[in-house]
Design a protein around this motif. Structure first.
Motif, mmCIF file in Angstrom:
data_model
loop_
_atom_site.group_PDB
_atom_site.id
_atom_site.type_symbol
_atom_site.label_atom_id
_atom_site.label_comp_id
_atom_site.label_asym_id
_atom_site.label_seq_id
_atom_site.Cartn_x
_atom_site.Cartn_y
_atom_site.Cartn_z
ATOM 1 N N LEU A 142 0.796 -1.229 0.000
ATOM 2 C CA LEU A 142 0.000 0.000 0.000
ATOM 3 C C LEU A 142 0.834 1.287 0.000
ATOM 4 N N ALA A 143 2.005 1.258 0.611
ATOM 5 C CA ALA A 143 2.790 2.490 0.785
ATOM 6 C C ALA A 143 3.087 3.215 -0.527
ATOM 7 N N PRO A 144 3.536 2.531 -1.601
ATOM 8 C CA PRO A 144 3.820 3.275 -2.840
ATOM 9 C C PRO A 144 2.572 3.872 -3.488
ATOM 10 N N LYS A 145 1.411 3.289 -3.185
ATOM 11 C CA LYS A 145 0.180 3.800 -3.786
ATOM 12 C C LYS A 145 -0.464 4.888 -2.934
ATOM 13 N N CYS A 146 -0.435 4.708 -1.612
ATOM 14 C CA CYS A 146 -1.114 5.640 -0.709
ATOM 15 C C CYS A 146 -0.225 6.810 -0.299
ATOM 16 N N GLY A 147 1.065 6.582 -0.208
ATOM 17 C CA GLY A 147 1.990 7.611 0.261
ATOM 18 C C GLY A 147 1.899 8.923 -0.489
ATOM 19 N N PRO A 148 1.983 8.911 -1.833
ATOM 20 C CA PRO A 148 1.917 10.177 -2.578
ATOM 21 C C PRO A 148 0.597 10.925 -2.414
ATOM 22 N N LEU A 149 -0.469 10.198 -2.026
ATOM 23 C CA LEU A 149 -1.777 10.836 -1.856
ATOM 24 C C LEU A 149 -1.972 11.381 -0.450
ATOM 25 N N GLY A 150 -0.983 11.177 0.424
ATOM 26 C CA GLY A 150 -1.080 11.689 1.785
ATOM 27 C C GLY A 150 -1.898 10.816 2.710
ATOM 28 N N LEU A 151 -2.037 9.532 2.385
ATOM 29 C CA LEU A 151 -2.789 8.607 3.225
ATOM 30 C C LEU A 151 -1.827 7.719 4.006
ATOM 31 N N ALA A 152 -2.223 7.359 5.216
ATOM 32 C CA ALA A 152 -1.423 6.441 6.013
ATOM 33 C C ALA A 152 -1.733 5.020 5.558
ATOM 34 N N PRO A 153 -0.722 4.261 5.092
ATOM 35 C CA PRO A 153 -0.980 2.901 4.599
ATOM 36 C C PRO A 153 -1.573 1.983 5.669
ATOM 37 N N LYS A 154 -1.172 2.158 6.914
ATOM 38 C CA LYS A 154 -1.693 1.294 7.981
ATOM 39 C C LYS A 154 -3.193 1.518 8.172
ATOM 40 N N LYS A 155 -3.623 2.775 8.171
ATOM 41 C CA LYS A 155 -5.047 3.073 8.347
ATOM 42 C C LYS A 155 -5.859 2.563 7.157
ATOM 43 N N VAL A 156 -5.350 2.748 5.941
ATOM 44 C CA VAL A 156 -6.042 2.265 4.749
ATOM 45 C C VAL A 156 -6.137 0.741 4.782
ATOM 46 N N GLY A 157 -5.053 0.072 5.214
ATOM 47 C CA GLY A 157 -5.048 -1.383 5.320
ATOM 48 C C GLY A 157 -6.085 -1.880 6.311
ATOM 49 N N ASP A 158 -6.207 -1.206 7.456
ATOM 50 C CA ASP A 158 -7.212 -1.594 8.446
ATOM 51 C C ASP A 158 -8.627 -1.392 7.904
ATOM 52 N N ASP A 159 -8.835 -0.294 7.169
ATOM 53 C CA ASP A 159 -10.151 -0.037 6.569
ATOM 54 C C ASP A 159 -10.498 -1.097 5.519
ATOM 55 N N ILE A 160 -9.504 -1.506 4.727
ATOM 56 C CA ILE A 160 -9.729 -2.547 3.710
ATOM 57 C C ILE A 160 -10.084 -3.861 4.385
ATOM 58 N N ALA A 161 -9.356 -4.212 5.457
ATOM 59 C CA ALA A 161 -9.627 -5.461 6.171
ATOM 60 C C ALA A 161 -11.041 -5.465 6.738
ATOM 61 N N ALA A 162 -11.489 -4.322 7.275
ATOM 62 C CA ALA A 162 -12.839 -4.239 7.840
ATOM 63 C C ALA A 162 -13.899 -4.345 6.738
ATOM 64 N N ALA A 163 -13.640 -3.735 5.579
ATOM 65 C CA ALA A 163 -14.621 -3.738 4.490
ATOM 66 C C ALA A 163 -14.725 -5.103 3.803
ATOM 67 N N THR A 164 -13.655 -5.895 3.852
ATOM 68 C CA THR A 164 -13.653 -7.179 3.142
ATOM 69 C C THR A 164 -13.860 -8.366 4.078
ATOM 70 N N LYS A 165 -14.407 -8.130 5.271
ATOM 71 C CA LYS A 165 -14.624 -9.215 6.246
ATOM 72 C C LYS A 165 -15.463 -10.353 5.663
ATOM 73 N N GLU A 166 -16.537 -10.024 4.952
ATOM 74 C CA GLU A 166 -17.429 -11.066 4.451
ATOM 75 C C GLU A 166 -16.832 -11.825 3.269
#
Length: 165
Positions: A28-52
């Motif tokens: 995630l870091a090379p994709k999220c970093g330039p946009l100003g997003l924290a890769p760890k937070k985005v990763g946690d959000d993805i994990a929560a959204a893809t639970k099912e």
């Protein structure tokens, strides 16, 4: 150095992840970093959204606007078919080369085809159903106890009439 990205512009990223798991920071870091997003937070959000979708590989669409990421799941035909088979989630690190030998109804195939209709290149709904049957054939599952190729042949001969949508 490349120019700074404008945060008020909508950026769309596609990431293929295992459902219910946090993708690695190196992904995630090379994709999220330039946009100003924290890769760890985005990763946690993805994990929560893809639970099912646990145990399945799914594509996630990240819409980034004003340093806020909206997560949308864009499932593939194979992921929808495996989910329709109602198989228990598997641990991808322990169970390898799985064969999906389940059985599903033709109505399940129609449901998956309706969801995939927008991504399909077929002109008619019948073509989309046949695309889904081809995916079911590659997965190794059966449709109403028959091979997917036999169901495709019945659609071609007119024995099975598919609905309009």
């Amino acid at each position: 150095m490349p120019p700074k990205l404008d945060p008020s512009v909508l950026n769309i990223l596609y990431v293929r992840v295992n459902g219910g798991e946090v993708p690695g920071g190196a992904v995630l870091a090379p994709k999220c970093g330039p946009l100003g997003l924290a890769p760890k937070k985005v990763g946690d959000d993805i994990a929560a959204a893809t639970k099912e979708w646990a145990g399945l590989k799914v594509t996630v669409k990240l819409s980034v606007l004003n340093r806020k990421a909206d997560i949308e799941i864009v499932p593939s035909a194979s992921a929808l078919l495996i989910k329709a088979l109602k198989e228990p989630p598997r641990d991808r690190k322990k169970v390898k080369n799985i064969k999906h030998t389940g059985n599903m109804t033709l109505e399940d195939v129609y449901t998956v085809a309706r969801k995939m209709r927008a991504k399909s290149m077929a002109r008619k709904f019948t073509g989309t159903v046949k695309e889904i049957l081809g995916t079911a054939n590659s997965l190794g599952c059966t449709i109403d106890g028959q091979a997917p190729t036999a169901v495709q042949a019945k659609i071609d001969s007119g024995e099975i009439v598919t609905p309009e949508a």
